[in-house]
Design a protein around this motif. Structure first.
Motif, mmCIF file in Angstrom:
data_model
loop_
_atom_site.group_PDB
_atom_site.id
_atom_site.type_symbol
_atom_site.label_atom_id
_atom_site.label_comp_id
_atom_site.label_asym_id
_atom_site.label_seq_id
_atom_site.Cartn_x
_atom_site.Cartn_y
_atom_site.Cartn_z
ATOM 1 N N ALA A 152 -5.796 10.520 -3.603
ATOM 2 C CA ALA A 152 -5.737 11.022 -2.287
ATOM 3 C C ALA A 152 -4.580 12.074 -2.098
ATOM 4 O O ALA A 152 -4.038 12.669 -0.975
ATOM 5 C CB ALA A 152 -4.678 9.648 -1.531
ATOM 6 N N THR A 153 -3.755 12.213 -3.392
ATOM 7 C CA THR A 153 -3.204 13.054 -3.030
ATOM 8 C C THR A 153 -3.076 13.711 -5.065
ATOM 9 O O THR A 153 -4.052 13.186 -5.701
ATOM 10 C CB THR A 153 -1.812 12.195 -3.815
ATOM 11 O OG1 THR A 153 -1.049 11.455 -3.400
ATOM 12 C CG2 THR A 153 -0.116 13.154 -4.154
ATOM 13 N N ASP B 160 -3.389 7.104 -5.196
ATOM 14 C CA ASP B 160 -2.269 6.134 -4.489
ATOM 15 C C ASP B 160 -3.251 6.346 -2.660
ATOM 16 O O ASP B 160 -2.097 5.370 -2.269
ATOM 17 C CB ASP B 160 -1.329 6.504 -4.704
ATOM 18 C CG ASP B 160 -0.994 8.492 -4.274
ATOM 19 O OD1 ASP B 160 -2.152 7.885 -3.412
ATOM 20 O OD2 ASP B 160 0.105 8.506 -3.414
ATOM 21 N N TRP C 201 -3.361 9.560 5.220
ATOM 22 C CA TRP C 201 -5.583 9.195 5.903
ATOM 23 C C TRP C 201 -5.938 7.963 6.082
ATOM 24 O O TRP C 201 -6.761 7.797 7.939
ATOM 25 C CB TRP C 201 -6.211 9.262 4.628
ATOM 26 C CG TRP C 201 -6.002 10.732 3.629
ATOM 27 C CD1 TRP C 201 -5.694 11.298 2.395
ATOM 28 C CD2 TRP C 201 -5.496 12.497 3.878
ATOM 29 N NE1 TRP C 201 -5.358 11.940 1.882
ATOM 30 C CE2 TRP C 201 -5.384 12.980 2.943
ATOM 31 C CE3 TRP C 201 -4.820 12.151 5.109
ATOM 32 C CZ2 TRP C 201 -4.335 14.200 3.205
ATOM 33 C CZ3 TRP C 201 -4.964 13.755 5.589
ATOM 34 C CH2 TRP C 201 -4.814 14.000 3.885
ATOM 35 N N ARG D 192 -3.576 11.658 -8.157
ATOM 36 C CA ARG D 192 -2.409 10.124 -7.953
ATOM 37 C C ARG D 192 -3.611 9.725 -7.244
ATOM 38 O O ARG D 192 -4.368 10.067 -6.092
ATOM 39 C CB ARG D 192 -1.101 10.134 -7.232
ATOM 40 C CG ARG D 192 -0.610 9.006 -7.460
ATOM 41 C CD ARG D 192 0.585 8.562 -7.230
ATOM 42 N NE ARG D 192 0.927 9.069 -6.243
ATOM 43 C CZ ARG D 192 2.287 9.582 -5.545
ATOM 44 N NH1 ARG D 192 2.979 10.032 -6.530
ATOM 45 N NH2 ARG D 192 2.372 10.420 -4.467
ATOM 46 N N GLY E 22 5.080 6.274 0.751
ATOM 47 C CA GLY E 22 4.599 7.485 0.306
ATOM 48 C C GLY E 22 3.033 8.113 -0.400
ATOM 49 O O GLY E 22 2.309 8.704 -0.472
ATOM 50 N N HIS E 23 2.726 6.184 0.110
ATOM 51 C CA HIS E 23 1.413 6.537 -1.095
ATOM 52 C C HIS E 23 0.347 7.390 0.355
ATOM 53 O O HIS E 23 0.564 7.789 1.724
ATOM 54 C CB HIS E 23 0.797 4.845 -0.367
ATOM 55 C CG HIS E 23 1.063 3.892 -1.642
ATOM 56 N ND1 HIS E 23 0.746 3.893 -2.528
ATOM 57 C CD2 HIS E 23 2.307 3.675 -1.431
ATOM 58 C CE1 HIS E 23 1.172 2.844 -3.585
ATOM 59 N NE2 HIS E 23 2.902 2.501 -2.265
ATOM 60 N N THR E 24 -0.186 8.339 0.221
ATOM 61 C CA THR E 24 -1.357 9.674 1.001
ATOM 62 C C THR E 24 -2.546 8.526 1.533
ATOM 63 O O THR E 24 -3.204 8.772 2.786
ATOM 64 C CB THR E 24 -1.664 10.240 -0.442
ATOM 65 O OG1 THR E 24 -0.546 10.426 -0.824
ATOM 66 C CG2 THR E 24 -2.011 11.773 1.118
ATOM 67 N N SER E 25 -3.094 7.352 0.648
ATOM 68 C CA SER E 25 -3.632 6.873 1.076
ATOM 69 C C SER E 25 -3.968 6.140 2.708
ATOM 70 O O SER E 25 -4.393 6.339 3.347
ATOM 71 C CB SER E 25 -4.165 5.873 0.687
ATOM 72 O OG SER E 25 -4.970 5.915 -0.823
ATOM 73 N N THR F 115 1.663 -1.178 -10.745
ATOM 74 C CA THR F 115 2.082 -1.336 -9.642
ATOM 75 C C THR F 115 0.435 -1.020 -9.358
ATOM 76 O O THR F 115 0.214 -1.786 -7.744
ATOM 77 C CB THR F 115 2.591 -0.348 -9.640
ATOM 78 O OG1 THR F 115 2.312 1.645 -9.829
ATOM 79 C CG2 THR F 115 4.213 -0.256 -10.393
ATOM 80 N N GLY F 116 -0.791 -0.678 -9.969
ATOM 81 C CA GLY F 116 -1.834 -1.021 -8.516
ATOM 82 C C GLY F 116 -1.935 0.475 -8.892
ATOM 83 O O GLY F 116 -3.293 0.896 -8.108
ATOM 84 N N ILE F 117 -1.446 1.697 -9.787
ATOM 85 C CA ILE F 117 -1.873 3.127 -8.746
ATOM 86 C C ILE F 117 -2.280 3.675 -10.084
ATOM 87 O O ILE F 117 -2.306 4.208 -11.341
ATOM 88 C CB ILE F 117 -0.467 3.682 -8.580
ATOM 89 C CG1 ILE F 117 0.329 3.722 -7.419
ATOM 90 C CG2 ILE F 117 -0.871 5.474 -8.650
ATOM 91 C CD1 ILE F 117 1.488 4.244 -6.820
ATOM 92 N N MET G 269 -1.759 -3.053 -3.793
ATOM 93 C CA MET G 269 -2.797 -1.906 -3.763
ATOM 94 C C MET G 269 -3.704 -2.684 -5.373
ATOM 95 O O MET G 269 -3.542 -2.762 -6.066
ATOM 96 C CB MET G 269 -2.970 -0.791 -3.680
ATOM 97 C CG MET G 269 -3.759 0.753 -4.580
ATOM 98 S SD MET G 269 -3.624 2.266 -3.800
ATOM 99 C CE MET G 269 -1.946 2.340 -3.821
#
Lengths: 523, 261
Positions: free
Chosen positions: A426-427, A523, B84, A521, B78-81, A501-503, B190
């Motif tokens: 996503a990033t 995320d 979207w 990333r 800040g999570h881009t997902s 952290t799951g990222i 997540m």
């Protein structure tokens, strides 16, 4: 009543355009030729008198006419000068359609009624063209169909008064004696000759359905043309008057800012002239000419239509973009001339606000986007364009809003060898960030040669003093970038990591370089 | 700071020039057109408020308003997902969306979430003109995503911006400091599937979102699953929306809270 078509032809138009254009060495009355692909593409009457022919090889042409002048090949110039001629014609004819630069067709019925007769109308139009500065004889042909009128115009050069009229209803008889080559289809001509078909009359005598059966739609169209049944509708458009505006100055202007200020009123005049004729313009050809006579030309398009202030912005951007290129050439004072040519005028009626209000937001949107592009820069307000590629940042482009739609077909990106599998991150970092990937003890990890894996299992991901524990990982996946270019080829290894952290992270290292970077990333 | 406040003072200037440009040829018909439109609007919609901006089917249950409420500011992580996921449905239904301030966006992931990229206007990270740019965009798009780490505009300018957003029915999603958001959407958990120890590849994502309104202690969570089949709300969990402290049910609709004008 059958409608009549008039075709007006200026022979050797590329040569005429070169003479009419101020920036070439061509001058009237000398043997001249335009060479394209090693062959003579066009030549002047004087050259023809000395034996030069279109289609001749360059050497042969130079042998028959030693003093011949070579004029550069420039279809753009042909079109540009012809557009200017069209504007000049707007005083004598209301509507004209362009067949090719140098040849136009007019609705003849109204024209003949207005000027008294077809001959008289042709005389008036030819006079206007001659007044524009065209010195070659101007031919006009009249017929019921566009194809016959075109052929008549080509033959009219040898007719008295350079006007050839095919009597109403006489198209088929007129065409019957012409050679098959007139159809302008080389394949068809080659096919007809062995069959003993040499004239359009013989071709037209064939059964239409049988021709269509064997040769398809193209065959049917050619058969119709030869039979004097041109199915093409004669579409004529209003000639937008004043679709060109020129600003000139004796004092060269150096900065883009200053230039924009100076041309503002010309831009205003350009737009309001078009608006008065109920036209809006979506693409403008802006040419900046510096004091050394160099032309800097850019075609600007607009998602909706240009206003005067937007046009002024374009001039400023164009002027500013010239500045770096000036540094490396010995460049003089600055810009002395600016030309605006409307290259895609559209009827303003399509841009009126609709009753239901649908267009309202989109109109405002274009306006706002244009304003923001004016203050933040043309590229700052962007649309997204996806294309194929290994590199994540390169494969998603930001194109200026308005330009990006032209190419939206590439939106369906197919599988590309070496591309990252879905799901995509996503990033995506526009600049990869340096990190270190270490094992449990904190020793940096490297890749083993030839995709044999990593020297140890990654345990920590460290960036700017922050450290995250790696809970899962996979890779490395080798990717060869630009393998076809020795200097730029790059062999990279990609690793997917998941932190506590799951990222998820996509980290990359290049062959022969021990450092790691974060590309993206999850995320 | 002086530059900032000056920028903000000028932030709505362009609005004044807007009505003059709606029609390229005839400006004098604008008044008639406006009157006709008002009539049509009244006949068609009565006094009903405009509906909330749609979100992915199923995700609407997270929002008491059934979607993103026009004229409101939502805080996002800040999570881009999450960005979207929140804008996808709006672009699908033809709404124009703008994103300002982030240079690190993965547009392929956006498409996987269902974002129609043709409806997405992307602006880069801006320094001084950020809020004036947002103000311009609020006028013309249905949703603006702002990524920022600079301070929000001062209260007066903020009120003007919000007033404008309400009037134009535009939603603001702010990833960054903003006092008094309408609600906050945050990530509770997540999870990524498919990755092992040196084998596998990332395949699917599970995202638990939490909705916290500004007033009230209650908040709700919902779980989104994204994999090769697309994006959907986790239905294996029967109570996929869980009100964590349910003091009062979300009985009110968008209309109840709507301010006059």
């Amino acid at each position: 009543m059958q409608s009549r078509v008039c075709v007006v032809w200026c022979p050797d138009w590329p040569i005429t355009a070169a003479v009419c254009d101020d920036d070439t060495s061509a001058s009237h009355g000398t043997p001249m030729m335009i060479v394209h692909g090693g062959q003579v593409a066009s030549c002047s009457v004087e050259a023809r008198n000395e034996g030069v022919r279109v289609g001749q090889r360059l050497r042969e042409a130079q042998a028959s006419s030693p003093g011949i002048i070579r004029v550069p090949f420039s279809p753009e110039r042909d079109q540009r000068i012809f557009d200017r001629l069209l504007s000049a014609l707007s005083d004598v004819v209301a509507l004209a359609g362009v067949i090719e630069p140098g040849m136009i067709h007019l609705g003849a019925s109204g024209l003949a009624r207005y000027y008294g007769s077809e001959e008289e109308a042709a005389r008036v139009v030819s006079g206007a063209i001659a007044a524009f500065g065209v010195r070659t004889p101007i031919a006009a042909g009249y017929a019921d169909t566009l194809f016959a009128a075109t052929q008549a115009a080509r033959l009219a050069l040898h007719a008295p008064g350079t006007v050839l009229r095919v009597a109403p209803g006489g198209d088929r008889d007129f065409l019957a004696d012409l050679p098959v080559e007139c159809l302008g289809d080389r394949d068809m001509a080659a096919l007809c000759a062995p069959l003993g078909i040499h004239t359009l009359g013989q071709f037209a005598a064939l059964e239409g359905d049988q021709v269509a059966e064997r040769l398809g739609d193209r065959g049917r169209l050619l058969h119709d043309l030869a039979s004097g049944l041109d199915p093409r509708h004669v579409v004529v458009a209003d000639i937008p008057p004043g679709s060109e505006v020129v600003w000139r100055s004796d004092e060269p202007c150096e900065s883009g800012e200053q230039l924009a200020f100076l041309v503002a009123s010309s831009a205003q005049r350009f737009i309001s002239q078009l608006l008065a004729a109920r036209f809006v313009v979506q693409a403008v050809d802006i040419t900046l000419i510096d004091d050394r006579g160099q032309h800097h030309r850019t075609l600007w398009s607009h998602p909706r239509y240009f206003t005067a202030s937007e046009l002024t912005h374009r001039v400023r951007w164009q002027g500013e973009s010239l500045a770096p290129s000036r540094a490396d050439t010995e460049y003089g004072g600055g810009i002395t001339e600016v030309r605006f040519v409307a290259s895609r005028p559209a009827s303003a009626a399509g841009y009126e606000e609709s009753l239901w209000g649908n267009a309202h937001r989109s109109a405002a949107l274009s306006h706002t986007v244009a304003t923001l592009q004016g203050t933040l820069g043309h590229r700052a307000v962007a649309g997204v364009h996806l294309r194929q590629g290994h590199d994540l940042t390169d494969s998603q482009q930001r194109l200026p809003w308005g330009d990006h739609r032209a190419d939206s077909r590439a939106d369906q990106v197919d599988y590309w060898a070496g591309q990252l599998p879905a799901p995509h991150p996503a990033t995506v970092f526009s600049q990869p960030l340096p990190v270190s990937v270490t094992d449990e003890a904190g020793h940096p990890i490297d890749t083993l040669p030839v995709g044999a894996g990593l020297t140890a299992a990654p345990h920590w991901l460290v960036a700017r003093g922050n450290r995250r524990r790696v809970t899962a990982w996979a890779g490395p996946w080798p990717v060869m970038e630009r393998w076809w270019e020795a200097q730029h080829s790059r062999f990279i290894h990609r690793v997917q990591l998941l932190d506590d952290t799951g990222i998820g992270w996509l980290v990359t290292t290049s062959e022969g370089d021990s450092g790691w970077v974060v590309e993206a990333r999850y995320d | 700071m002086s530059v900032d406040s000056e920028t903000i003072e000028h932030m709505f200037e362009h609005v004044l020039s807007l009505p003059h440009r709606n029609s390229p040829v005839s400006d004098n018909r604008a008044a008639t057109l406006g009157l006709l439109r008002q009539n049509i609007n009244r006949l068609e919609h009565g006094q009903l408020p405009s509906p909330a901006l749609p979100v992915i089917p199923g995700l609407d249950r997270l929002f008491p308003d059934g979607g993103l409420k026009p004229g409101c500011v939502y805080g996002i992580p800040g999570h881009t997902s999450v960005t979207w996921a929140l804008i996808a449905e709006a672009t699908k239904r033809g709404h124009q969306v703008a994103t300002v301030g982030s240079d690190h966006l993965g547009f392929r992931a956006a498409r996987e979430y269902g974002v129609v990229l043709d409806r997405l206007i992307v602006l880069p990270r801006l320094q001084q003109k950020l809020w004036s740019t947002v103000a311009s965009l609020v006028d013309v798009v249905s949703l603006v995503v702002v990524h920022t780490d600079s301070p929000p505009p001062p209260p007066a300018a903020r009120d003007t911006l919000l007033g404008r957003a309400r009037e134009r029915e535009c939603v603001l999603l702010v990833a960054g400091p903003w006092p008094q958001v309408h609600a906050t959407v945050s990530v509770d958990a997540m999870r990524w599937n498919g990755l092992g120890q040196g084998n596998g590849v990332l395949t699917g994502q599970t995202l638990t979102l939490r909705y916290t309104p500004r007033h009230g202690a209650h908040s709700a969570t919902i779980t989104l699953i994204k994999d090769a089949d697309g994006v959907r709300v986790d239905t294996t969990d029967v109570s996929s929306v869980r009100w964590l402290t349910q003091r009062e049910p979300f009985g009110h609709t968008a209309g109840d809270q709507r301010e006059a004008g």
